[in-house]
Structure formats: C-alpha cells, structure tokens
Design an enzyme around this catalytic site. Structure first.
Site, PDB file in Angstrom:
ATOM      1  N   GLU A 135     -40.958  60.207 -72.311  1.00 18.98           N
ATOM      2  CA  GLU A 135     -39.516  58.927 -71.710  1.00 18.98           C
ATOM      3  C   GLU A 135     -39.032  58.780 -72.877  1.00 18.98           C
ATOM      4  O   GLU A 135     -38.762  58.454 -74.047  1.00 18.98           O
ATOM      5  CB  GLU A 135     -41.127  58.248 -71.260  1.00 18.98           C
ATOM      6  CG  GLU A 135     -41.243  58.090 -70.082  1.00 18.98           C
ATOM      7  CD  GLU A 135     -41.654  56.895 -69.555  1.00 18.98           C
ATOM      8  OE1 GLU A 135     -41.157  55.480 -69.595  1.00 18.98           O
ATOM      9  OE2 GLU A 135     -42.482  56.822 -68.598  1.00 18.98           O
ATOM     10  N   LYS A 178     -39.217  49.053 -58.771  1.00 13.28           N
ATOM     11  CA  LYS A 178     -39.257  48.542 -59.650  1.00 13.28           C
ATOM     12  C   LYS A 178     -39.494  46.700 -60.037  1.00 13.28           C
ATOM     13  O   LYS A 178     -38.380  46.863 -59.823  1.00 13.28           O
ATOM     14  CB  LYS A 178     -38.758  49.581 -61.248  1.00 13.28           C
ATOM     15  CG  LYS A 178     -39.399  51.259 -60.590  1.00 13.28           C
ATOM     16  CD  LYS A 178     -38.726  51.992 -62.494  1.00 13.28           C
ATOM     17  CE  LYS A 178     -39.872  51.233 -62.910  1.00 13.28           C
ATOM     18  NZ  LYS A 178     -40.100  51.864 -64.750  1.00 13.28           N
ATOM     19  N   GLU A 201     -34.668  48.344 -65.112  1.00 12.64           N
ATOM     20  CA  GLU A 201     -35.338  48.810 -64.712  1.00 12.64           C
ATOM     21  C   GLU A 201     -34.833  49.636 -63.705  1.00 12.64           C
ATOM     22  O   GLU A 201     -36.312  50.471 -63.422  1.00 12.64           O
ATOM     23  CB  GLU A 201     -36.702  48.572 -64.981  1.00 12.64           C
ATOM     24  CG  GLU A 201     -37.847  47.216 -65.887  1.00 12.64           C
ATOM     25  CD  GLU A 201     -38.831  48.105 -66.185  1.00 12.64           C
ATOM     26  OE1 GLU A 201     -38.323  48.996 -65.847  1.00 12.64           O
ATOM     27  OE2 GLU A 201     -38.484  47.739 -67.956  1.00 12.64           O
ATOM     28  N   GLU A 212     -34.875  53.400 -59.460  1.00 14.72           N
ATOM     29  CA  GLU A 212     -35.907  52.912 -58.352  1.00 14.72           C
ATOM     30  C   GLU A 212     -36.164  51.637 -57.718  1.00 14.72           C
ATOM     31  O   GLU A 212     -36.307  50.685 -59.005  1.00 14.72           O
ATOM     32  CB  GLU A 212     -37.304  53.354 -59.311  1.00 14.72           C
ATOM     33  CG  GLU A 212     -37.769  55.484 -59.066  1.00 14.72           C
ATOM     34  CD  GLU A 212     -38.780  54.794 -60.375  1.00 14.72           C
ATOM     35  OE1 GLU A 212     -39.584  55.232 -59.980  1.00 14.72           O
ATOM     36  OE2 GLU A 212     -38.191  55.240 -61.732  1.00 14.72           O
TER      37      GLU A 212
END
Length: 449
Positions: free
Chosen positions: A292, A349, A355, A346
């Site tokens: 990541e 999250k 985030e 997203e």
C-alpha cells in the site's frame, strides 16, 4: 462524444421499454467511464524491469460501481495486478479471463481459527480459491493485515501458524507454486527507519518476525509493507521537504553508513525494511513489495498536504517511477512492485477525512484528480463473465459478518484503514443499489433531455 450520445438517445427514446432502459443504463455508465479515463488517467504498463503497478481495490462504501465497471477502469489503467482485502467472489468472477493477477485477503478474525484448526484453512481454500482458479489468476493470499503492530497478543501468536496452515491447504491442492502466502505490515514494525541502513525490527516483535521471515524465505513469498510518506509529511510539514515525499526535485538525503543518497522518502522507507530484514539474516531470500502507498486528495483542516494537487503529484510521479523499472538505491537492479491505494474513494471509512479520499477515482468513475498523463485508448472491455449483483431484500447498506458458514465459506468482509497505527475496524458489505439508481438517472438524462 456526440455520436455516442446520439446512439444512446436513439436507442432508448424510440421505445422506452424496461429492457431498453437497462441497455441505456449500461451504455451511460460505459460512456461516462470511457470519457473519464480517456482524458486524465496514466498508463500503467509493464516496467522495463518486469514490475507493473498494482492497485488496491477497497470497497468500504455504499456508492461504488459493480465489479464489471471497476474492471473497465483497471483495464484503462493497464493495471495488471489487483489487491483485495477479502476474497470477494463477485470481483474474482468479474475478472475471470482478464489476465489480472489478484492478491486476496483472509480477514483478521479468521486468523485464530486457521491457527487452531488446519481443516478451517482447507475449507477456506475450497470456498475462496478453488472456484476461481484458473479462470481468475490468484497469485497471493495475505493473512490478516498489519497484525504484528496490533495489540492482540493472541493474534500475534496465531499469525504464523495460520499462514502455515493455509500454505499446507494450498499444497494439498498443488497450488503452492501458483499462490504465495504472506501478510502485510505497517512501518511501525521498525524501531527506527532513518538512516535506512540503521533500521531494525522492534525488539518485542523479533520472536514473531524472525520465524515469519524464515517461512517467507522457505516458501519464496514476498514481504509486504504498507508505506505512506504522507504520514511523515502530515506529522511534521515544517521539517519534511514536500518535494522529497512527492518524488520531485530536491537536494536528497544521504545515508552516512552506506554512502547512498535518497531523492524520495518511499525508497528510503523500503531500504529501511531491507536493512531490518538483512539484520535478521533473511535479506537475500525475501522480496520486498509495497502493498500500500498513496496520498489523499482531501483531508480535515489539520491534515497538512491532503490536496488534489499533491495527490496528483505523488501518484503521477510514482507511476512514472515504477514504469521505469527502477529499484531502490540499495537494490537498483530489482524493480520495485508497488500497489497504489486505492482505486476508489470510499465513503464509509471511519476516522479522518483523508481516510475516505485516497481514491484515483470517484465512485461515479470520474478521476479524483488529474495526474497529468494521457491514458491509452480503451479498446473493448475485460473478458470477465457477468456475475450477480445484489439480491433481493431492501437496498442500501447491509452489515455482513462474512465469510459465512462455520467453515469460513462465503464472501469476505474484513477491511482495514490505511492508518499507520494499524487501527482495526469491522468491514461493511455494500450493495450497489444506490449506484444503480444514480446511473439510471444519468441514463434518463441522456435519453429524455
């Protein structure tokens, strides 16, 4: 653009039946995604040294497109490596025949079960791997995520036995030459990271890390690290050179012990991990991959550097660096395998705003920012066979316990934040009803305006 719009209009307006509206919906989605990626998304081709850029495909949202649309975006990116945080059957089926290599995840909550009961590992392989191979290429399974920097001592003790059980289950199916077993770590496994040559694993983790490294070396599996220069900049923006963390021109930083010079922080972080592994005597036998890395395009007011411009600079420069096939200063001949986080923003999250804003794309398929490189022309779509979308019942967010069943079968649900603190939260399972509604409205606009 006008020609495609006319096709959609003529197709659906002549006779607005349900069938034609469905076709218009599909066409509208395809049109939007094609137009989006054709303008601003970079090509992620095979690097000179054999490495390709991978993409993390997270799904912690209630507004994402179905896997077939995600497959189209990844195809446009020329991304041939995809990393999931579970073993979502819908995704793996949608990519059947695509040629993309998948890393799938076994969630944290199953780690103790696999450690205690080898039959649970066999059941998980039967439910989550065998149905998709060979149509979908699955090349690795990550057992848990950032387990060694968590605060659950039982999980720490269970990690390696669970990995060994899973490897044995794959061996029973003659799959160990095809599917590696590994786990991902945060940089918090290091006691220090600079200068890179001085790095070492935290002393309290060595009883777990040393045998884990031996397992990886024996099985030929990679060591995965989640590395985020963004965290370093956010933590001390006054003293961390922004150009140094964004792969742009800077004076660089030297390692006095080796004489090596680093012009970007990611390479320094990777070589710090390399030094720690070498100090544990497994350096030459274990490949390091960045599982990541990324940069958020938006954050809270106190999150320094979280802007679309910086995200574009980080990911755009990273893509170009990987495409050149270069290694790190300590291993220049070894092309570095990198997985960008993430494919989509997203919206579910938890935590800071950043985030929810690591995506290359917004949920509607439009780019989150311009990385400054033109994409290749999209010719056709992935060959993945259609898979089912959400079933009956009310639409919207559904809380799932998965994988279902006593043997761990079913669709996975564990997910993880990108936080270096390895904060774990539950994963939510989301249907695509909201997205379908949005696309239907888009299609209607094309048809009836």
């Amino acid at each position: 653009m006008a020609t495609i719009s006319n096709v959609v209009t003529n197709t659906c307006c002549a006779s607005p039946t349900p069938l034609l509206r469905r076709r218009a919906t599909a066409m509208a989605l395809r049109v939007q995604l094609v137009l989006a990626v054709a303008v601003v998304v970079p090509a992620l081709g095979v690097a000179a040294g054999g490495a390709t850029l991978g993409v993390n495909y997270g799904q912690v949202a209630d507004n994402l497109p179905p896997p077939q649309a995600a497959a189209m975006l990844l195809r446009a990116l020329n991304a041939t490596k995809v990393k999931l945080y579970d073993a979502d059957a819908r995704v793996l089926s949608a990519f059947a025949g695509s040629g993309a290599d998948f890393t799938v995840g076994l969630p944290d909550r199953l780690v103790p079960r696999l450690a205690a009961d080898p039959s649970a590992a066999a059941a998980w392989v039967r439910a989550n791997i065998l149905p998709h191979i060979p149509a979908t290429s699955i090349t690795a399974v990550t057992v848990g995520n950032e387990v060694l920097t968590g605060n659950d001592s039982a999980m720490l003790r269970s990690l390696l036995p669970a990995m060994q059980s899973l490897h044995a289950a794959l061996a029973a199916c003659n799959l160990t030459s095809r599917v590696a077993v590994t786990t991902a770590h945060s940089l918090a496994v290091l006691s220090s990271s600079f200068p890179p040559s001085s790095a070492a694993f935290r002393r309290e983790l060595l009883p777990y890390m040393a045998p884990l490294l031996a397992f990886l070396a024996k099985t030929g599996s990679p060591f995965l690290i989640n590395a985020y220069p963004y965290f370093a900049y956010k933590g001390d923006p006054e003293h961390v050179d922004l150009n140094y963390v964004l792969f742009e021109a800077n004076a660089g930083v030297g390692d006095p012990a080796t004489g090596l010079r680093y012009d970007n922080m990611l390479h320094a972080q990777v070589d710090a991990v390399r030094a720690a592994i070498c100090r544990a005597n497994y350096g030459k036998a274990v490949e390091i991959r960045v599982s990541e890395t990324g940069w958020p395009s938006r954050g809270d007011d106190d999150e320094a550097g979280a802007t679309p411009e910086n995200a574009a600079r980080y990911n755009g420069n990273l893509m170009r660096l990987v495409a050149q096939g270069k290694g790190t200063p300590a291993a220049p001949g070894e092309a570095l395998q990198v997985y960008v986080f993430a494919l989509f923003n997203e919206n579910l999250k938890p935590g800071l705003a950043s985030e929810r804003n690591y995506g290359l794309f917004k949920p509607d398929g439009t780019p989150a920012y311009d990385v400054g490189v033109k994409a290749p022309t999209i010719g056709g779509s992935w060959k993945g066979r259609a898979n089912g979308t959400s079933g009956g019942g009310a639409g919207g967010l559904v809380v799932a316990e998965g994988p279902g069943g006593a043997d761990g079968a079913g669709q996975g649900t564990g997910f993880y934040t990108v936080s270096a603190a390895a904060h774990k939260v539950k994963r939510w399972r989301c249907w695509e009803s909201l997205f379908a509604t949005v696309v239907l409205v888009m299609a209607s606009g094309l048809c009836w305006s």
